[in-house]
Design an enzyme around this catalytic site. Structure first.
Site, mmCIF file in Angstrom:
data_model
loop_
_atom_site.group_PDB
_atom_site.id
_atom_site.type_symbol
_atom_site.label_atom_id
_atom_site.label_comp_id
_atom_site.label_asym_id
_atom_site.label_seq_id
_atom_site.Cartn_x
_atom_site.Cartn_y
_atom_site.Cartn_z
ATOM 1 N N SER A 96 5.170 37.740 65.769
ATOM 2 C CA SER A 96 6.803 37.442 66.854
ATOM 3 C C SER A 96 7.243 39.116 67.091
ATOM 4 C CB SER A 96 7.179 37.262 66.101
ATOM 5 O OG SER A 96 7.183 35.252 65.902
ATOM 6 N N LYS A 171 8.530 32.112 72.352
ATOM 7 C CA LYS A 171 8.647 32.465 70.846
ATOM 8 C C LYS A 171 10.303 33.297 70.149
ATOM 9 C CE LYS A 171 7.764 32.042 66.441
ATOM 10 N NZ LYS A 171 6.450 32.776 65.794
ATOM 11 N N LYS A 242 35.949 14.514 72.305
ATOM 12 C CA LYS A 242 37.303 13.778 71.639
ATOM 13 C C LYS A 242 35.766 14.079 70.295
ATOM 14 C CE LYS A 242 36.163 9.918 71.646
ATOM 15 N NZ LYS A 242 35.227 9.036 71.094
#
Length: 319
Positions: A96, A171, A242
């Site tokens: 990564s 990733k 709401k």
């Protein structure tokens, strides 16, 4: 058979390299901790002293490293992969890392006649050892197709993401969204428990409802954002606002901080002020697109394909 190099035998690399070995590929490995290589050496792998030595001996070289600094050092530094890689060699980074880095590295390797792919993985240490990993691949599609059987040896969800860097971007987006969702879940659980509900009941409520089925990801986005169509509403923005407002009101009553929920409430209010209260609650994505200066459209995706994914991949519904 091609010889495979693997550099970085930690939590992820250790499992992936073992699966490559189990698939019958000869391996040359390297790690700062020689003891990490022992299970592979027992299976017949050879230990190299440097990343360059790995690259000299191998046709395809993988790295699985902690982050960009380590990737740059191992790939481009002294005695690195670039120094040893042969013309026609393929370097695949599974880390990564920073998309910009792999995009800067690719032309340097290309000038030496070598190919580069970025292929970060998702599935954790358990997935690395069991072979249950998503592998997100960026780079030349022809090279991807050539080595896909090798990628399949350690990943059961291998897919081509696009040009170089696309895998890393997928990733990073995946993990960023995952951590953000985790924060929202933590807010909901702490609110629910403090308001008097058992954790298991809250958990069952989330996983049995549309959230746990991930319909917003598998079907909702396909029908709305990807097509730019928000009518007729599946669940109107006014009703969603709401519900969020009632939850943040309850949080104030019990003094529970809700940063993610409060932000979602404010974004919904902005969209209502645009006159969108009767449109699908996902219409809030238009505000994000406007601020980002980009539209996210993929009208070619078949909603039925997403529905089939839910029915054939029940485990992924909870992912």
């Amino acid at each position: 058979m091609e010889t495979i190099g693997f550099i970085g035998l930690g939590n992820m690399g250790g499992g992936m390299s073992l699966n490559i070995q189990k698939a019958g590929y000869p391996l040359v490995v390297n790690d700062l901790r020689e003891e990490a290589a022992l299970p592979l050496l027992e299976g017949g792998a050879r230990l190299a002293n440097t990343p360059a030595e790995v690259a000299e001996a191998c046709d395809i070289i993988f790295t699985s490293l902690p982050g960009p600094r380590e990737v740059e050092a191992v790939a481009m530094g002294d005695s690195g992969v670039l120094e040893g890689i042969r013309p026609g060699g393929i370097y695949v980074d599974l880390s990564s890392s920073r998309p910009t880095l792999i995009r800067e590295m690719e032309p340097v390797f290309r000038r030496k006649g070598a190919h580069v792919l970025d292929a970060p993985v998702s599935g954790g240490k358990t997935g690395a050892y069991s072979g249950n990993l998503a592998v997100m691949v960026g780079g030349d599609r022809e090279i991807y197709e050539r080595i896909k059987p090798l990628l399949d040896s350690f990943g059961d969800k291998v897919f081509y993401a696009g040009e170089i860097g696309a895998g890393s971007i997928c990733k990073l987006v995946h993990n960023m969204v995952g951590h953000s969702v985790r924060q929202a879940i933590a807010e909901g659980l702490t609110l629910g428990v403090k308001a008097g509900v058992e954790p298991e009941a809250l958990w069952e409520g989330m996983r049995r409802g549309s959230l746990g089925r991930m319909r917003i990801l598998h079907e909702g986005l396909v029908r709305t954002m990807f097509r730019g169509e928000f009518e007729p509403a599946s669940f109107a923005l006014e009703l969603a606002h709401k519900d969020i407002s009632l939850a943040t009101e309850l949080a104030r009553e019990y003094s529970v901080p809700m940063p993610m929920a409060t932000l979602a409430e404010q974004v919904a209010m902005q969209a209502i002020n645009r006159g969108w209260k009767d449109r699908d609650s996902s219409v809030t994505v238009l505000l994000q697109e406007e601020q980002a200066g980009v539209e996210v459209r993929a009208p070619h995706i078949d909603p039925a394909r997403s529905a089939r994914f839910i029915s054939t991949h029940p485990d992924e519904e909870q992912a």
